[in-house]
Design an enzyme around this catalytic site. Structure first.
Site, PDB file in Angstrom:
ATOM      1  N   LYS A 112       3.497  -1.143  -2.297  1.00  0.00           N
ATOM      2  CA  LYS A 112       3.621  -0.492  -3.609  1.00  0.00           C
ATOM      3  C   LYS A 112       4.758  -1.148  -4.355  1.00  0.00           C
ATOM      4  CE  LYS A 112       1.783   3.112  -5.738  1.00  0.00           C
ATOM      5  NZ  LYS A 112       0.439   3.646  -5.434  1.00  0.00           N
TER       6      LYS A 112
HETATM    7  N1  GLU Z   1      -2.478   2.631  -7.515  1.00  0.00           N
HETATM    8  C1  GLU Z   1      -3.687   3.014  -6.875  1.00  0.00           C
HETATM    9  C2  GLU Z   1      -3.397   3.843  -5.642  1.00  0.00           C
HETATM   10  O1  GLU Z   1      -2.374   4.475  -5.513  1.00  0.00           O
HETATM   11  C3  GLU Z   1      -4.594   1.823  -6.635  1.00  0.00           C
HETATM   12  C4  GLU Z   1      -4.050   0.752  -5.741  1.00  0.00           C
HETATM   13  C5  GLU Z   1      -4.903  -0.519  -5.681  1.00  0.00           C
HETATM   14  O2  GLU Z   1      -5.957  -0.560  -6.289  1.00  0.00           O
HETATM   15  O3  GLU Z   1      -4.445  -1.452  -5.015  1.00  0.00           O
HETATM   16  O4  GLU Z   1      -4.211   3.971  -4.773  1.00  0.00           O
END
Ligand code: GLU
Length: 428
Positions: free
Chosen positions: A121
């Site tokens: 993240k």
């Molecule tokens: N931000 C989204 C999540 O928390 C998508 C992450 C992604 O597509 O890599 O799952």
């Protein structure tokens, strides 16, 4: 859980739980699942810890001419099952601990829907809504350059999250490509014109719909009889509200940073979406029906969908929640203390690492299409998403039944088993 809320001692225990940091909260659930699996201590350490954490200084020349300093993060948690994968959020509350927690949740989420990614993240601590388009593009490019050393289609693939979208991902891809050459698979959630996938933008909301349908079926509830309250009217919350409306449910409440609206006869979701798009928020929409975000959580409804930020259902308000089913479209919207109370009340909680996995699942489809230079039809994408979500839902349900635990702990058990197996097979 054998915690009684009426006695002082256990109540203190719950209070302690709600004071944990976001990362500690994730690990609190991790430990419960690890205990059920009798996971060896050395693996617990290996699986809870993060692989790499970048903290970068971002210097941005503002439109005013002033040079401002911001802080950016990228945390890579675990890559046993594939390259690191996870979104990037722009929000003033972003800090290292929360990004770490969110990276860990990505590892478990990707394992639950069984896609070949690890967890990561990223984020920038910034009031995104106060940046001009030029400043937003500028900070995205600086951040991309600063974390470039750990990125790549087979290493770490970012995506949108809170306050980031396809436009931001387009700049990200362009900046990455300037040094490494054309590589659309370096990021997902891109505009269609740059190799984005059909269905990606609505994927998280649609995935939430699929698991809601499954949960309603299990509970013998007809969606058409349901009153739904959705907190958060960004990409995920607004699309979920729209899909539920299309299924015949009555969406009685919606909200965003400006507060919310309530109408027990049902809100016209398409009108609300058009209003929010035109005005930047729901501020001023249905002025005679205004409620606060806090009130929305406690409304009389069947399905509650927290689709904004973390920690909105806690020890303080969980007891007043009236919904039968909670769909965690946001990441970690419920604190462990709140979770205990909801479980005791018999409320079905579809946990974030299952409920909101539709976004990263279609990110996986996008990445796959990019690597093969193919473009799939939207219907195909949506069908594949449906299969993945419902399969994951069933697996999580069967783990919770097998171990006699909540769906959240069942989901962690499933994820831990899969990551543990991968680590063992790699010889770690
Ligand atoms: N931000 C989204 C999540 O928390 C998508 C992450 C992604 O597509 O890599 O799952």
């Amino acid at each position: 859980m054998a915690v009684k809320k009426t006695q002082t001692e256990p109540q203190n225990e719950l209070t302690k739980l709600d004071k944990l940091s976001a990362y500690e909260m994730v690990n609190y659930y991790f430990e419960q699942a690890a205990n059920k699996l009798n996971l060896p201590e050395e693996y617990r350490v290996a699986m809870k810890g993060t692989y790499r954490e970048l903290k970068v200084q971002l210097l941005l020349r503002m439109d005013s001419g002033e040079l401002k300093e911001f802080t950016g993060f990228r945390v890579q948690h675990n890559a046993a099952r594939g390259p690191y994968k996870g979104g990037i959020r722009f929000h003033q509350d972003v800090d290292q601990d929360e990004v770490r927690a969110l990276a860990s949740l990505m590892t478990w989420k990707n394992a639950i829907v069984d896609i070949p990614f690890g967890g990561a993240k990223g984020g920038i601590a910034v009031k995104a809504r106060e940046l001009s388009p030029r400043e937003l593009q500028g900070i995205t490019r600086i951040y991309t350059r600063k974390i470039d050393l750990c990125l790549g289609p087979h290493k770490d693939i970012p995506a949108p999250d809170v306050n980031t979208n396809a436009t931001v991902m387009g700049w990200f891809m362009d900046e990455y490509g300037r040094r490494r050459g054309y590589s659309p698979a370096c990021v997902t959630g891109k505009p269609l014109e740059l190799g984005g996938s059909e269905g990606r933008e609505q994927a998280t909301g649609r995935g939430c719909l699929f698991v809601t349908q499954d949960a309603c079926e299990d509970s013998g509830i007809d969606i058409r009889d349901c009153a739904v309250a959705v907190q958060g009217f960004g990409n995920v919350g607004s699309n979920y509200a729209l899909f539920m409306d299309e299924q015949g449910a009555k969406v009685v409440a919606i909200s965003d940073v400006s507060g919310g609206v309530y109408d027990k006869e049902g809100i016209h979701i398409k009108k609300a979406m058009a209003y929010a798009k035109k005005n930047g928020s729901l501020e001023g929409f249905m002025p005679n029906n205004r409620i606060s975000n806090e009130e929305l959580i406690e409304l009389e409804c069947d399905i509650l969908c927290p689709a904004a930020l973390g920690g909105v259902i806690t020890l303080e308000n969980a007891d007043r929640v009236k919904a039968k089913i909670i769909v965690e479209a946001a990441n970690h919207p419920i604190t462990p203390g709140g979770d205990e109370i909801l479980n005791d009340k018999g409320i079905v909680v579809i946990p974030d690492i299952l409920a909101n996995a539709g976004g990263v699942t279609v990110s996986y489809f996008e990445w796959t299409q990019n690597l093969q230079q193919l473009h799939w039809e939207e219907e195909f994408v949506n069908n594949e998403l449906h299969k993945k979500m419902s399969k994951a839902y069933r697996r999580v349900q069967s783990k919770s039944k097998q171990y006699g635990v909540s769906m959240r702990i069942g989901a962690f058990i499933l994820a831990l088993e899969r990551v543990f197996d991968a680590m063992k097979m790699r010889g770690i």
